[in-house]
Motif scaffolding. Structure first.
Motif, short mmCIF file in Angstrom:
data_model
loop_
_atom_site.label_atom_id
_atom_site.label_comp_id
_atom_site.label_asym_id
_atom_site.label_seq_id
_atom_site.Cartn_x
_atom_site.Cartn_y
_atom_site.Cartn_z
N THR A 48 27.85 65.74 55.45
CA THR A 48 28.33 66.88 54.66
C THR A 48 28.07 68.25 55.28
O THR A 48 28.94 69.13 55.18
CB THR A 48 27.74 66.82 53.24
OG1 THR A 48 28.06 65.54 52.68
CG2 THR A 48 28.31 67.91 52.36
N PRO A 49 26.88 68.52 55.90
CA PRO A 49 26.66 69.88 56.42
C PRO A 49 27.72 70.40 57.37
O PRO A 49 27.94 71.61 57.46
CB PRO A 49 25.30 69.76 57.12
CG PRO A 49 24.59 68.69 56.38
CD PRO A 49 25.68 67.70 56.04
N VAL A 52 30.41 72.97 56.07
CA VAL A 52 30.15 74.39 55.81
C VAL A 52 29.83 75.14 57.10
O VAL A 52 29.56 76.33 57.07
CB VAL A 52 28.98 74.57 54.80
CG1 VAL A 52 29.34 73.97 53.47
CG2 VAL A 52 27.69 73.96 55.33
N GLU A 60 28.46 79.18 51.45
CA GLU A 60 27.91 77.84 51.70
C GLU A 60 27.58 77.10 50.41
O GLU A 60 28.03 75.97 50.19
CB GLU A 60 26.68 77.94 52.60
CG GLU A 60 27.01 78.30 54.04
CD GLU A 60 25.78 78.53 54.89
OE1 GLU A 60 25.91 78.58 56.12
OE2 GLU A 60 24.68 78.67 54.31
N ILE A 64 29.38 73.77 48.71
CA ILE A 64 28.63 72.55 48.43
C ILE A 64 28.77 72.16 46.96
O ILE A 64 28.89 70.98 46.63
CB ILE A 64 27.14 72.73 48.81
CG1 ILE A 64 27.01 72.84 50.33
CG2 ILE A 64 26.29 71.57 48.30
CD1 ILE A 64 25.65 73.24 50.80
N TYR A 188 23.48 66.19 47.48
CA TYR A 188 23.95 67.57 47.63
C TYR A 188 22.85 68.59 47.40
O TYR A 188 22.95 69.73 47.89
CB TYR A 188 25.18 67.80 46.74
CG TYR A 188 26.35 67.00 47.26
CD1 TYR A 188 27.02 67.39 48.40
CD2 TYR A 188 26.72 65.79 46.67
CE1 TYR A 188 28.04 66.64 48.93
CE2 TYR A 188 27.76 65.03 47.19
CZ TYR A 188 28.40 65.45 48.33
OH TYR A 188 29.41 64.70 48.87
N VAL A 191 21.49 68.58 50.89
CA VAL A 191 22.43 69.29 51.76
C VAL A 191 22.32 70.80 51.56
O VAL A 191 22.30 71.57 52.54
CB VAL A 191 23.87 68.82 51.48
CG1 VAL A 191 24.90 69.73 52.17
CG2 VAL A 191 24.07 67.38 51.96
N ALA A 192 22.24 71.23 50.30
CA ALA A 192 22.10 72.67 50.02
C ALA A 192 20.82 73.22 50.66
O ALA A 192 20.83 74.32 51.23
CB ALA A 192 22.08 72.90 48.50
#
Length: 318
Positions: A48-49, A52, A60, A64, A188, A191-192
């Motif tokens: 996922t990263p 962004v 960003e 997400i 997520y 990920v954030a």
């Protein structure tokens, strides 16, 4: 009247005990299902990263959040009802679906390895986005992330369902809802944190405390390395999970040669680690699974472009 009230209280107590037992069953089923899906989760968090990268820091977290909502929609509105319906009507189809998913994950992982070795495929996406507006780029990246998530979420839900297939329909449904919420929030959320870690580092580096400044500079310096390692871990996770699913599918289809070889490797590594045979056995099987995923995935990766060419199409870009 008193006896009626006592009977009512007894009924309420019985219902409460049943609810508590059901909650325990759901929690146990959810944890069992989640643990089996963790390999795919690692890949999800690693993949996922990239969606962004190259965008402004202010966008960003909103991006997400959009991807996370799309992921939850994939799981709860499409995959969960479909999985429960298939489980109720044609439960035998879960293993073939899982096997196809394992084939896809092996193909994806092998293709990434091939790209790393040959250098082919790098930079094509950036060139394709060069002439688009920031809003178009954002929408395209979110759309791509949600489509990728659909494949990974389908594997997560299928793996989870296979682990609770012996439970009641209600427990299956509740466990899959719990898995959807737990995994989406966890993935997520991580990920954030990952994509904002450099901003956190810059903020700490601006503080007056010397130790805090050093920590902030360390975070800023470390994040590119962490992201590079995470991408490689995601590729290995794809091969490991994909190969493991293929091995399990072959066992279900009574094709024992490859699964037997994987178990021989697992037992051999366990024998070499008498101080921790359980960990050795797990590691040996994981390595064997990754090798199976790499071999099968490479074969598929070599075949796909030729098949696509026959139909007058180019192989899908990643």
């Amino acid at each position: 009247m008193a006896s009626g009230l006592v009977a009512l209280l007894d009924d309420v107590a019985a219902i409460a005990r049943l609810a508590a037992a059901s909650a325990d069953d759901i929690a146990a089923a959810s944890m069992k299902a989640s643990s089996k899906a963790m390999g795919v989760v690692v890949d999800d968090a690693a993949v996922t990263p990239k969606y962004v990268s190259g965008l402004t820091p202010a966008r960003e977290l909103p991006i997400i959040w959009r991807i996370a909502k799309g992921s939850l929609r994939n799981k709860l509105l499409f995959l969960l009802p479909g999985a429960l319906l298939l489980s109720a009507l044609v439960p035998w189809i879960i293993t073939p679906i899982l096997t196809l998913g394992g084939l896809y994950l092996s193909y994806e992982g092998a293709e990434k390895i091939i790209e790393m070795v040959t250098g082919h495929g790098h930079g094509t996406e950036d060139a394709a986005l060069a002439d688009q507006t920031p809003e178009e780029i954002e929408n395209q990246k979110v759309g791509g992330a949600v489509r990728t998530d659909l494949i990974l979420s389908a594997e997560i839900m299928a793996i989870a369902l296979s682990e609770v297939s012996d439970q009641s329909f209600a427990t299956q449904a509740a466990a899959l809802v719990a898995v959807s919420l737990l995994i989406t929030g966890g993935v997520y959320g991580v990920v954030a944190l990952i994509v904002k870690m450099d901003d956190i580092g810059l903020n700490l580096a601006a503080r007056r405390n010397g130790a805090v400044q050093a920590l902030g500079r360390g975070l800023v310096t470390a994040m590119p390395v962490v992201l590079a390692i995470l991408a490689k871990v995601g590729t290995i996770a794809m091969l490991w999970v994909g190969g493991g699913i293929l091995i399990h599918g072959l066992e279900e289809f009574h094709m024992e040669a490859l699964p037997h070889a994987a178990h021989v490797v697992s037992d051999a590594v366990a024998g070499l680690t008498p101080f921790a045979p359980g960990i050795g056995s797990w590691f040996g099987f994981a390595v064997a699974s990754a090798l199976v995923g790499l071999i099968v995935g490479t074969i598929v990766a070599l075949i796909v472009p030729r098949v696509m060419t026959l139909f007058g199409k180019s192989a899908p870009a990643h």
